[in-house]
Design a protein around this motif. Structure first.
Motif, PDB file in Angstrom:
ATOM      1  N   LYS A  25     -17.620  11.433 -16.051  1.00  0.00           N
ATOM      2  CA  LYS A  25     -16.161  11.487 -16.159  1.00  0.00           C
ATOM      3  C   LYS A  25     -15.602  12.889 -15.944  1.00  0.00           C
ATOM      4  O   LYS A  25     -14.561  13.067 -15.308  1.00  0.00           O
ATOM      5  CB  LYS A  25     -15.734  10.962 -17.539  1.00  0.00           C
ATOM      6  CG  LYS A  25     -14.223  10.948 -17.742  1.00  0.00           C
ATOM      7  CD  LYS A  25     -13.855  10.478 -19.136  1.00  0.00           C
ATOM      8  CE  LYS A  25     -12.355  10.592 -19.365  1.00  0.00           C
ATOM      9  NZ  LYS A  25     -11.969  10.227 -20.736  1.00  0.00           N
ATOM     10  N   THR A  26     -16.297  13.887 -16.485  1.00  0.00           N
ATOM     11  CA  THR A  26     -15.795  15.255 -16.425  1.00  0.00           C
ATOM     12  C   THR A  26     -16.619  16.124 -15.485  1.00  0.00           C
ATOM     13  O   THR A  26     -16.075  16.873 -14.677  1.00  0.00           O
ATOM     14  CB  THR A  26     -15.793  15.879 -17.838  1.00  0.00           C
ATOM     15  OG1 THR A  26     -15.065  15.039 -18.727  1.00  0.00           O
ATOM     16  CG2 THR A  26     -15.173  17.264 -17.817  1.00  0.00           C
TER      17      THR A  26
ATOM     18  N   GLU B 280     -24.193  21.872 -28.254  1.00  0.00           N
ATOM     19  CA  GLU B 280     -24.245  21.081 -27.022  1.00  0.00           C
ATOM     20  C   GLU B 280     -23.522  21.805 -25.893  1.00  0.00           C
ATOM     21  O   GLU B 280     -24.024  21.897 -24.764  1.00  0.00           O
ATOM     22  CB  GLU B 280     -23.612  19.710 -27.255  1.00  0.00           C
ATOM     23  CG  GLU B 280     -23.600  18.790 -26.062  1.00  0.00           C
ATOM     24  CD  GLU B 280     -24.937  18.094 -25.836  1.00  0.00           C
ATOM     25  OE1 GLU B 280     -25.050  17.384 -24.821  1.00  0.00           O
ATOM     26  OE2 GLU B 280     -25.862  18.273 -26.652  1.00  0.00           O
ATOM     27  N   ALA B 281     -22.340  22.316 -26.194  1.00  0.00           N
ATOM     28  CA  ALA B 281     -21.565  23.028 -25.180  1.00  0.00           C
ATOM     29  C   ALA B 281     -22.306  24.265 -24.688  1.00  0.00           C
ATOM     30  O   ALA B 281     -22.414  24.509 -23.483  1.00  0.00           O
ATOM     31  CB  ALA B 281     -20.199  23.417 -25.749  1.00  0.00           C
TER      32      ALA B 281
ATOM     33  N   THR C 115     -16.197  10.580 -30.038  1.00  0.00           N
ATOM     34  CA  THR C 115     -16.444  11.863 -29.406  1.00  0.00           C
ATOM     35  C   THR C 115     -17.750  12.448 -29.929  1.00  0.00           C
ATOM     36  O   THR C 115     -18.294  11.982 -30.928  1.00  0.00           O
ATOM     37  CB  THR C 115     -15.283  12.833 -29.678  1.00  0.00           C
ATOM     38  OG1 THR C 115     -15.151  13.019 -31.095  1.00  0.00           O
ATOM     39  CG2 THR C 115     -13.973  12.295 -29.109  1.00  0.00           C
ATOM     40  N   PHE C 116     -18.225  13.490 -29.244  1.00  0.00           N
ATOM     41  CA  PHE C 116     -19.551  14.010 -29.576  1.00  0.00           C
ATOM     42  C   PHE C 116     -19.676  14.491 -31.021  1.00  0.00           C
ATOM     43  O   PHE C 116     -20.686  14.197 -31.684  1.00  0.00           O
ATOM     44  CB  PHE C 116     -19.945  15.131 -28.608  1.00  0.00           C
ATOM     45  CG  PHE C 116     -21.406  15.478 -28.683  1.00  0.00           C
ATOM     46  CD1 PHE C 116     -22.336  14.802 -27.907  1.00  0.00           C
ATOM     47  CD2 PHE C 116     -21.870  16.447 -29.558  1.00  0.00           C
ATOM     48  CE1 PHE C 116     -23.689  15.092 -27.989  1.00  0.00           C
ATOM     49  CE2 PHE C 116     -23.220  16.743 -29.649  1.00  0.00           C
ATOM     50  CZ  PHE C 116     -24.134  16.061 -28.861  1.00  0.00           C
ATOM     51  N   PRO C 117     -18.709  15.234 -31.577  1.00  0.00           N
ATOM     52  CA  PRO C 117     -18.882  15.681 -32.958  1.00  0.00           C
ATOM     53  C   PRO C 117     -19.051  14.520 -33.942  1.00  0.00           C
ATOM     54  O   PRO C 117     -19.865  14.604 -34.876  1.00  0.00           O
ATOM     55  CB  PRO C 117     -17.596  16.459 -33.253  1.00  0.00           C
ATOM     56  CG  PRO C 117     -17.089  16.867 -31.923  1.00  0.00           C
ATOM     57  CD  PRO C 117     -17.465  15.766 -30.985  1.00  0.00           C
TER      58      PRO C 117
ATOM     59  N   GLY D 229     -19.252  20.675 -16.790  1.00  0.00           N
ATOM     60  CA  GLY D 229     -18.401  19.573 -17.227  1.00  0.00           C
ATOM     61  C   GLY D 229     -18.814  19.005 -18.564  1.00  0.00           C
ATOM     62  O   GLY D 229     -17.968  18.713 -19.417  1.00  0.00           O
ATOM     63  N   VAL D 230     -20.121  18.844 -18.783  1.00  0.00           N
ATOM     64  CA  VAL D 230     -20.594  18.336 -20.081  1.00  0.00           C
ATOM     65  C   VAL D 230     -20.281  19.353 -21.179  1.00  0.00           C
ATOM     66  O   VAL D 230     -19.857  18.993 -22.282  1.00  0.00           O
ATOM     67  CB  VAL D 230     -22.097  18.032 -20.036  1.00  0.00           C
ATOM     68  CG1 VAL D 230     -22.574  17.505 -21.394  1.00  0.00           C
ATOM     69  CG2 VAL D 230     -22.406  16.995 -18.951  1.00  0.00           C
ATOM     70  N   ALA D 231     -20.496  20.644 -20.867  1.00  0.00           N
ATOM     71  CA  ALA D 231     -20.168  21.695 -21.832  1.00  0.00           C
ATOM     72  C   ALA D 231     -18.680  21.677 -22.168  1.00  0.00           C
ATOM     73  O   ALA D 231     -18.274  21.767 -23.340  1.00  0.00           O
ATOM     74  CB  ALA D 231     -20.572  23.061 -21.278  1.00  0.00           C
ATOM     75  N   PHE D 232     -17.856  21.547 -21.136  1.00  0.00           N
ATOM     76  CA  PHE D 232     -16.411  21.505 -21.340  1.00  0.00           C
ATOM     77  C   PHE D 232     -16.008  20.302 -22.190  1.00  0.00           C
ATOM     78  O   PHE D 232     -15.165  20.412 -23.090  1.00  0.00           O
ATOM     79  CB  PHE D 232     -15.692  21.442 -19.989  1.00  0.00           C
ATOM     80  CG  PHE D 232     -14.205  21.249 -20.098  1.00  0.00           C
ATOM     81  CD1 PHE D 232     -13.366  22.318 -20.293  1.00  0.00           C
ATOM     82  CD2 PHE D 232     -13.650  19.975 -20.015  1.00  0.00           C
ATOM     83  CE1 PHE D 232     -11.992  22.139 -20.415  1.00  0.00           C
ATOM     84  CE2 PHE D 232     -12.291  19.782 -20.129  1.00  0.00           C
ATOM     85  CZ  PHE D 232     -11.453  20.870 -20.323  1.00  0.00           C
ATOM     86  N   GLN D 233     -16.611  19.138 -21.919  1.00  0.00           N
ATOM     87  CA  GLN D 233     -16.261  17.938 -22.680  1.00  0.00           C
ATOM     88  C   GLN D 233     -16.617  18.089 -24.146  1.00  0.00           C
ATOM     89  O   GLN D 233     -15.847  17.687 -25.030  1.00  0.00           O
ATOM     90  CB  GLN D 233     -16.955  16.717 -22.091  1.00  0.00           C
ATOM     91  CG  GLN D 233     -16.506  15.398 -22.716  1.00  0.00           C
ATOM     92  CD  GLN D 233     -15.033  15.131 -22.492  1.00  0.00           C
ATOM     93  OE1 GLN D 233     -14.588  15.033 -21.353  1.00  0.00           O
ATOM     94  NE2 GLN D 233     -14.265  15.030 -23.567  1.00  0.00           N
TER      95      GLN D 233
END
Length: 348
Positions: free
Chosen positions: A194-195, A311-312, A261-263, A228-232
């Motif tokens: 997606k990102t 993760e980011a 969401t990830f958190p 993108g994954v880091a940004f998401q």
């Protein structure tokens, strides 16, 4: 080498340079749309009309434009070679935002009404469709022999983009816990599609239009996907704990909407008393204001915020590692390395 008296190359300067380079071609592409669609697009881009200046605080940073330009420069090409790719990805990004805001029911973006609230759902959908078509046309008209591989990259990106959006929507109907709960790895794959896909496409298109071979183009595209994954992950942190004055959205907004969401997923997977209480709270249905605040505290207590931050930063390091094989123009690669943490660390 930069002289001691030269102005430092900062991320805002990089973004501003790339926006200024791309803006004339982007304006021409928007003017080619139906006047109604052009008006909606200019509004969405934060412009004061198709040929007007940026509205303060209402325009984006132009990250994808910059990645395309830097992608070309990183392989030793001229910045102008990337302009058709930069325009195409910006049009696709705007198309995706128009449709995303409708699907998510978001009424504001960058502290003003979203396009569907300002113009209606039908016009916003149609404007998005027009942008999709115009992006393809922009690449088709690009000079040089790289049109076919560039179009293939864009087509694959669009497939990933809608796949990721579908997964994101389907996640909403899945339970918070149990065998059918969303797992962290599923979420990473969704975020990459997606990102990350469009960020990777931007850098890869710049390289391809600059005449790069597949190895360098793939390395830049992979860097963009990790970015993108880091940004998401960082954006997920912002979606819960971000300052409304900065985000333009209410604090704890993602939690209030029950968005996975990830958190939150990381907190639930951590186990322990905080995770147990959080699961019970989330399974109880829509949260009131007090419950949302408690849920945010439990996510942090269970380690969800720290996990998202890790993760980011982990994917940011992977993005940097992907650039190690790109050595044609070290100064341009260095600018990308300057830009990457700026994009991610805004929320952390």
């Amino acid at each position: 080498m930069t002289s001691p008296t030269a102005s430092p190359v900062t991320a805002p300067r990089i973004l501003a340079r790339c926006r200024a380079l791309v803006r004339p071609a982007l304006s021409r592409a928007v003017r080619q749309l139906h006047p109604w669609h052009a008006e909606i697009t200019a509004f969405s881009l934060g412009w004061d009309g198709v040929d007007g200046d940026d509205v303060p605080g209402a325009h984006g940073k132009g990250v994808r434009q910059a990645l395309a330009v830097l992608g070309a420069e990183a392989v030793g090409a001229e910045a102008r070679d990337a302009v058709p790719g930069a325009v195409a990805v910006e049009l696709i990004h705007t198309f995706s935002l128009l449709h995303d805001d409708i699907m998510d029911g978001d009424e504001t973006r960058r502290r003003r009404a979203t396009a569907w609230k300002a113009y209606g759902t039908g016009p916003a959908v149609l404007a998005g469709d027009a942008l999709f078509a115009q992006a393809v046309r922009t690449l088709t008209d690009a000079p040089g022999r790289q049109c076919a591989p560039a179009l293939r990259l864009l087509a694959g990106t669009l497939t990933d983009l809608v796949h990721g959006q579908a997964d994101d929507l389907l996640f909403e109907s899945r339970p918070w816990t149990g065998p059918d709960a969303v797992r962290a790895q599923e979420y990473r794959l969704m975020a990459e599609r997606k990102t990350g896909a469009l960020l990777g496409c931007a850098a890869g298109l710049g390289a391809l239009l600059g005449g790069a071979g597949r190895t360098e183009a793939d390395a830049l595209a992979a860097a963009g996907r990790h970015l993108g994954v880091a940004f998401q992950a960082a954006d997920d942190v912002l979606g819960i704990w971000g300052d409304p004055a900065v985000t333009g959205k209410p604090v704890h907004g993602d939690l209030g909407r029950g968005k996975k969401t990830f958190p939150v997923l990381a907190a639930l997977a951590a186990g322990g008393p905080a995770a147990t209480e959080l699961a019970a709270l989330l399974r109880g249905g829509p949260l009131d204001e007090e419950s949302v605040r408690r849920a945010a505290a439990l996510v942090e207590e269970a380690g969800g915020r720290a996990a998202a931050t890790a993760e980011a930063h982990g994917h940011l390091e992977r993005a940097r590692a992907c650039l190690e094989s790109v050595s044609s123009a070290p100064d341009a690669v260095e600018e990308m390395l300057t830009l990457f943490p700026y994009i991610v660390d805004r929320a952390l």
